[in-house]
Scaffold this active site. Structure first.
Site, PDB file in Angstrom:
ATOM      1  CE  LYS A   1      -7.935  -6.528 -25.399  1.00  0.00           C
ATOM      2  NZ  LYS A   1      -7.605  -7.574 -26.325  1.00  0.00           N
TER       3      LYS A   1
ATOM      4  CE  LYS B   1     -19.121 -16.663 -25.021  1.00  0.00           C
ATOM      5  NZ  LYS B   1     -17.990 -15.806 -25.015  1.00  0.00           N
TER       6      LYS B   1
ATOM      7  CE  LYS C   1      -9.823 -16.195 -32.237  1.00  0.00           C
ATOM      8  NZ  LYS C   1      -8.466 -16.716 -32.333  1.00  0.00           N
TER       9      LYS C   1
END
Ligand code: TRP
Length: 331
Positions: free
Chosen positions: A111, A194, A197
């Site tokens: 992150k 895979k 989104k």
């Protein structure tokens, strides 16, 4: 009976990968275990969504889980922020979570790289909130993917630490739910292994996509120049299409195209047309349910209230016990 719990990211629409990778198993599990499924909207605040986006996303995820077959009368389906007891347990667990171990967490480091301008304390303590989600219902099993293993390990650490500190066995150790070979990995349409989104545009087929979009995405899927002679190897992209076909089509259809490939006379256009139609057949009833449920706000409200009530009953009990174990006493 074991308690199973899973948190659902409140971002974006569900795609076929989510459906076959997780939700299909949730639907089965709900009849076999005491299941809690919740939409993790507190967690989503780490990225600062606008109020409108926050609500719209939570609503859409709720609609799609219901449409897919989670039965709110059977499982406890709730929205995380409807259960403020989670926030209290999070606060209490934070006292025994150490800065060093939180900073070492892989997802935190990732992150920092992805949003260097917004390294907030919520990001740092994300694993503590996730532990609170799990421990609040004293869950035993958590059906999560590989990417969540470390978070789950931290939940065990925080639960064990609490137990040790207060000399109790209050929290059971939560482990990843093992689907025993039932895990189906759905590939993407862009040749990657895979469906996701956040991958390239057109990689994923969403349950709410209408037939026109599905056909367009499938027809644009990556292939190769095709086998020249029988026995030529299959590329990853074409194998992906076959894997999708195996999930939504009949065995006869799969065999038909497999034979054509092996004889080196396959036409990928035909394969794609068939694949698109079989995906449309599969998703159409789901899309119709999504539209139907989405138009029924009274129903959604009822589901959310019922979920919150059931979840809070269990959460309230845990927080009461934890308070008393810690030593908070009424006068
Ligand atoms: N971190 C999980 C994810 O990104 C979502 C989540 C939040 C969760 N709380 C949880 C999953 C508790 C399992 C249990 O997918």
């Amino acid at each position: 009976m074991e308690t199973v719990l899973s948190g659902i990211r409140s971002t974006g629409n569900l795609h076929l990968g989510n459906y076959f990778g997780a939700i299909k198993n949730f639907i089965k599990m709900q009849h076999e275990h005491r299941c809690y499924f919740f939409i993790a909207d507190y967690h989503s605040l780490t990225t600062h969504p606008t109020p409108d986006d926050l609500h719209r996303n939570v609503r859409q995820v709720l609609i799609e889980y219901l449409a897919a077959g989670i039965d709110p009368e059977v499982a406890t389906l709730y929205i995380q922020s409807d259960v403020p007891e989670v926030a209290e347990l999070y606060l209490l667990l934070n006292m025994n979570a150490y800065k060093g171990e939180l900073e070492r967490c892989t997802s935190f480091k990732e992150k920092i790289r992805k949003q260097p301008d917004n390294v907030n304390a919520g990001l740092l303590t994300y694993p503590v909130l996730m532990a609170a989600d799990i421990l609040i219902h004293r869950a035993h099993k958590v059906p999560v993917g590989k990417d969540q293993e470390q978070h789950l390990e931290m939940a065990r650490t925080f639960g064990n630490r609490f137990n040790r500190l207060y000399n109790t066995e209050y929290f059971p150790q939560p482990y990843a739910f093992n689907f025993e070979g039932e895990l189906v990995k759905i590939p993407g349409l862009d040749g990657s292994t895979k469906m996701g989104k956040s991958e390239a545009e057109g990689n994923a087929i969403f349950l709410a996509d209408d037939p026109k979009i599905i056909r367009k995405k499938v027809m644009r899927a990556t292939t190769d120049t095709g086998p020249e002679v029988p026995g030529d190897p299959m590329s990853q992209a074409v194998e992906n299409l076959f894997n999708l076909l195996r999930v939504v089509s009949t065995e006869d259809t799969v065999n038909h195209f497999m034979d054509a490939f092996n004889q080196a006379n396959i036409r990928y256009g035909d394969l794609k047309k068939q694949l698109a139609e079989d995906i449309v057949t599969f998703t159409t009833p789901l899309r119709e349910r999504i539209l139907e449920i989405g138009a029924d706000n009274d129903y959604l409200k009822k589901v959310a209230c019922m979920g919150a009530e059931k979840a809070r009953e269990s959460a309230r009990k845990t927080v009461q016990d934890v308070r008393s174990i810690i030593g908070f006493k009424p006068f």
